[in-house]
Write a protein that holds these residues in place. Sequence first.
Motif, PDB file in Angstrom:
ATOM      1  N   LYS A   3     128.349  66.199  55.115  1.00 11.93           N
ATOM      2  CA  LYS A   3     128.783  65.384  56.259  1.00 11.93           C
ATOM      3  C   LYS A   3     129.486  64.120  55.798  1.00 11.93           C
ATOM      4  CE  LYS A   3     126.466  65.058  60.016  1.00 11.93           C
ATOM      5  NZ  LYS A   3     126.793  64.968  61.450  1.00 11.93           N
ATOM      6  N   LEU A  60     120.710  69.008  65.644  1.00  9.95           N
ATOM      7  CA  LEU A  60     121.156  68.070  66.664  1.00  9.95           C
ATOM      8  C   LEU A  60     120.567  68.436  68.032  1.00  9.95           C
ATOM      9  CD1 LEU A  60     122.987  65.631  66.848  1.00  9.95           C
ATOM     10  CD2 LEU A  60     124.917  67.164  67.246  1.00  9.95           C
ATOM     11  N   THR A 115     136.883  56.073  67.897  1.00 12.94           N
ATOM     12  CA  THR A 115     135.528  56.595  67.772  1.00 12.94           C
ATOM     13  C   THR A 115     134.987  57.136  69.100  1.00 12.94           C
ATOM     14  OG1 THR A 115     134.820  54.285  68.031  1.00 12.94           O
ATOM     15  CG2 THR A 115     134.848  55.175  65.801  1.00 12.94           C
ATOM     16  N   THR A 169     127.831  55.808  65.506  1.00 13.87           N
ATOM     17  CA  THR A 169     126.598  56.325  66.108  1.00 13.87           C
ATOM     18  C   THR A 169     126.710  56.199  67.621  1.00 13.87           C
ATOM     19  OG1 THR A 169     125.546  54.169  65.947  1.00 13.87           O
ATOM     20  CG2 THR A 169     125.146  55.712  64.141  1.00 13.87           C
ATOM     21  N   THR A 170     125.774  56.773  68.327  1.00 13.40           N
ATOM     22  CA  THR A 170     125.852  56.758  69.787  1.00 13.40           C
ATOM     23  C   THR A 170     125.824  55.340  70.343  1.00 13.40           C
ATOM     24  OG1 THR A 170     124.796  58.903  69.875  1.00 13.40           O
ATOM     25  CG2 THR A 170     124.785  57.625  71.895  1.00 13.40           C
ATOM     26  N   ASN A 209     121.178  56.224  67.382  1.00 15.24           N
ATOM     27  CA  ASN A 209     121.677  57.386  68.119  1.00 15.24           C
ATOM     28  C   ASN A 209     120.824  57.748  69.324  1.00 15.24           C
ATOM     29  OD1 ASN A 209     124.027  58.430  66.692  1.00 15.24           O
ATOM     30  ND2 ASN A 209     122.621  58.741  64.982  1.00 15.24           N
ATOM     31  N   THR A 221     124.919  59.176  57.700  1.00 12.57           N
ATOM     32  CA  THR A 221     124.713  60.480  58.321  1.00 12.57           C
ATOM     33  C   THR A 221     126.031  61.217  58.504  1.00 12.57           C
ATOM     34  OG1 THR A 221     124.739  59.304  60.424  1.00 12.57           O
ATOM     35  CG2 THR A 221     122.582  59.899  59.544  1.00 12.57           C
ATOM     36  N   SER A 232     131.917  64.344  70.920  1.00 13.13           N
ATOM     37  CA  SER A 232     130.553  63.799  70.898  1.00 13.13           C
ATOM     38  C   SER A 232     129.711  64.329  72.047  1.00 13.13           C
ATOM     39  CB  SER A 232     130.581  62.264  70.981  1.00 13.13           C
ATOM     40  OG  SER A 232     131.336  61.723  69.944  1.00 13.13           O
ATOM     41  N   THR A 250     127.698  54.063  58.974  1.00 13.24           N
ATOM     42  CA  THR A 250     127.420  55.315  59.688  1.00 13.24           C
ATOM     43  C   THR A 250     128.033  56.509  58.954  1.00 13.24           C
ATOM     44  OG1 THR A 250     129.388  55.163  61.113  1.00 13.24           O
ATOM     45  CG2 THR A 250     127.377  54.106  61.904  1.00 13.24           C
ATOM     46  N   ARG A 251     129.178  56.297  58.338  1.00 14.11           N
ATOM     47  CA  ARG A 251     129.801  57.415  57.618  1.00 14.11           C
ATOM     48  C   ARG A 251     129.027  57.757  56.359  1.00 14.11           C
ATOM     49  NH1 ARG A 251     135.676  54.992  57.214  1.00 14.11           N
ATOM     50  NH2 ARG A 251     136.474  57.040  56.621  1.00 14.11           N
ATOM     51  N   GLN A 290     128.614  60.251  60.208  1.00 18.56           N
ATOM     52  CA  GLN A 290     129.136  60.090  61.561  1.00 18.56           C
ATOM     53  C   GLN A 290     130.193  58.993  61.552  1.00 18.56           C
ATOM     54  OE1 GLN A 290     124.899  59.369  63.109  1.00 18.56           O
ATOM     55  NE2 GLN A 290     125.956  60.023  64.939  1.00 18.56           N
ATOM     56  N   GLN A 313     133.631  62.818  56.202  1.00 18.78           N
ATOM     57  CA  GLN A 313     134.022  61.533  56.789  1.00 18.78           C
ATOM     58  C   GLN A 313     134.966  60.740  55.898  1.00 18.78           C
ATOM     59  OE1 GLN A 313     133.837  59.920  59.552  1.00 18.78           O
ATOM     60  NE2 GLN A 313     132.732  61.515  60.623  1.00 18.78           N
TER      61      GLN A 313
END
Lengths: 481, 256, 222
Positions: free
Chosen positions: A41, C200, C132, A273-274, A226, A268, C51, A264-265, A270, A45
């Motif tokens: 992952k 997930l 993003t 994140t959320t 997240n 995980t 997402s 974040t990269r 990503q 990224q």
Amino acid sequence: MSKHPMQFVPSADFKERARGALDDDKLRKSFRGAMDFLQAKRRNQFSDEEERESLRDLGSAIRKYALANLPDLLEQLERKLTANGIQVHWAETAAEANAIVLDIMQRNAARRMIKGKSMASEEIELNHYLGEHGMECVESDMGEYIVQLAGEKPSHIVMPAIHKNKADVAKLFEEHIPDTPYTEDVDELIQTGRRALRQRFMEADVGLSGVNFAVAETGTLWLIENEGNGRLSTTVPPVHVAIMGMEKVVAKLDHVVPLVSLLTRSATGQAVTTYFNLISSPRRPGELDGPREVHLVLLDNGRSQAYADEQLRSTLQCIRCGACMNHCPVYGRIGGHAYGTTYPGPIGKILSPHLLGLDEAGDLPFASTLCGACSEVCPVRIPIPDLLIRLRNEAKRNPNETVATPLRGQGAKHSAAERVVWQFWSGAFKSPKAWAALRWGATRLRAFTPGAQAGWTQHRTPLKPAPRSLHDLLKDKGQPE
Amino acid sequence: MQTRTYPPKPSNVYLFGTCLIDLFVPQAGMDAVRLMEREGVSVHFPQDQSCCGQPAYTSGDAEAARKVARAQMDLFKQDWPIVVPSGSCGGMMHEHWPKLFAGDPVYGPKAVALAVRVFELAEFIVNVLRPDYSRARAEPCKVALHTSCSARREMGTRGHGLSLLASLPGVEVVEHVRESECCGFGGTFSLRHPDISGAIVRDKVDSIAGTGCQRFITADCGCMLNISTAAQHRGVGVAGTHMASFVCERLAGESA
Amino acid sequence: MNARTNMLNKLRAAAPRGASTMPDVAAYYAGRPAATLAERTERLAAELTASHADVRVVSRAGWAVDVARALEEKGVRRLLLQSGAEGQLLAGALPAGTQAAEFSRPLEDWKAELFEDVDAGFTVADCAIAATGTLVHLCGPHMPRTLSLVPPLHLVLVDAARIYATLFDAAAGENWPARMPSNLVMISGPSKTADIQQTLAYGAHGPARLMVFILRAEGEAA
């Protein structure tokens, strides 16, 4: 919550715990799977190598700048936070930090705490301390919750329950959460956790969180997550207490921009994140929610020791992404618990000696092949292998030697016998005559080479010198000097 | 790792043989000499050399490391390149000697001056000697490549190894799973933490064996001995060959 | 204050002398090719979709109808609105089965109700970040923090004209350092976790579903 006491493993007996982990096939599979996943992952990224390297340069420069100005930035942060209505507390030790949190709870007649993810709170063993004082602490990050139900500690700083598989979680939930049938369906398991914790968010008197970055310019606590549990913990209870290592301050809001991208990269894999949750004040007049009180605890707990030394200071550049552990061949084999420290893996090996002293964590700097995979992926370019070598020197140093920046537990691994070995070794290798004699002996007497060679032959066939050394062969050949 | 500039092909070079090759794999040193002589370079081997000091350096005894390193630093008097048939020892001399002697008024500048002259063998062959191996043996041969971690990261050795192997007709390099992962040697780590080291090398042996290749090529004797003896211990048919020896083997029978 | 003094003294004693240069983050991000509004809109939609958000591009005239249709699709019974013009407009277009209320009472007065009885929350994002797939919310008197957090479905309206290319552009363009709200929240998808065996799963603690309505900019073709 869990009736199990949290396990407080001293960081001694590292070897024994490592051996136990190596013998645990399921555990090794869990870690191997997680590492392969996280490495891939992250790789995805950072497909643009030039962008990655320039961003790492920038991230490193930002963290170095923050450390170079750390006392000023902490004072500025305090001023800004105070002006924003956030109360700032300073804790030199874990005990002080714990007492501060307890006092805040007592003053608010609080009993129930809901926790967002905070490694600093793990470091000071806050749950244990508050528990002893009649408080109830519930972890709300899914991974932390799982680990708490199991009566364990996190085995990874970003993914606390990385050592557990679905079946482990299924069993735990069935056992600890009422009316929960056994299922390995991850969606169902997460919904079970969600339901179990929702009530806790509503009832909590205090929410506790960590901090990813604190911005001195604006007096802002920047939290990354997240799940949403971090937001709930910092929003729903009437009091929010944040705790952070004092090195996590940065000068400017825009300094966080490259750092979050790296974080974040690297962590995980990503792009983002959320949730990015930027907290700058408690509930203001006219606002309908948010905590009435917000506190920040600034924690030293040994960090100033690392800070005092120019080389070791770079340890504090860390932004806690965990990429070093995700890429470490040693961590991948033994997992996080074997280290016996809050922060495992490469970052743990260079940080724990300052938090705990070399007398307690002195084994850790030696538990590395120095392969450099960690520093290769470190988003802020901490030269981890160099720091490991430095800490090895400090651990081996004579305890009575006077040095400019002494470390707690200096010389904890000092061994007169080992010193003698290296003295003999350096004597042999610095003198051409002695090395010639040694070569002569080793090659001519090779038939007598022992079959058991310290740790080597446990997993390997013995090493046997060649009949003639390179020196001999080249001399015979008439090689010029 | 910095990108470095390379000198034109010199008439003379020094060979730093390394203690492991000296004692355990001297043929790799002989083959390194042969490869450089093949290109018309005169190879000098100061007989007073011993070890770069890495074992003590990584074990936390900087003073012992300095004593041994100092004893090497005056042996290479001419301004010739110093070629090391080991990425790890080369990395010690190129990267760590300057750090080890930082602040030393005499050996500090010496270490810095020496560092720029130190080259790993494959790096030196590929970038400086630029040989023509087109007449080497051409029958197909599949091998795996293992690059020591410090060499990969401090000297960029993996790229050089691949280039060198690619210049040999008929040689195919098969990538193995998690090729960039450490073999678990780590010098004294293998003795201090035999269990962890053993677990790591076990996986490395398996992933090399997984390619179907019976041999792996490496420019590092530490890793080579670690992986080969671990394979032998378990009866897995995988063995290492030093890069220099492998290239010589492919050149055997080449019309002079 | 003892700990404070000790900590600062230790740091001051060790802090490097001499000024260090402030890293220039703006210079790093400068000179990147500017994206057009259409490109930014497309990127925002693509990133949010990746997402796991449900994204719809809607018109200025008809967005409330589109949101209402979505509420009907999802069977939303109880909807919580951000106070303001958009909330009022939406309140006037609701499907028969949906009952709407503004978030108008302090949280502690109705915590259990919010947690247990509200199906969806509707908010208007302050701005968005294309790179993003991020929706920025400035929480304050008219934007409670829990509105975008507690209900299991979160519906967000965002104006395409308010989409920035990157986080850096948004922070600089909105001059955040000068006007930080008590809570600034960036949302880049529904709540999720991979804490169980890297698998997930959505709806960990925040909304399990996120629906985004991008308000097409003026003058843009439908």
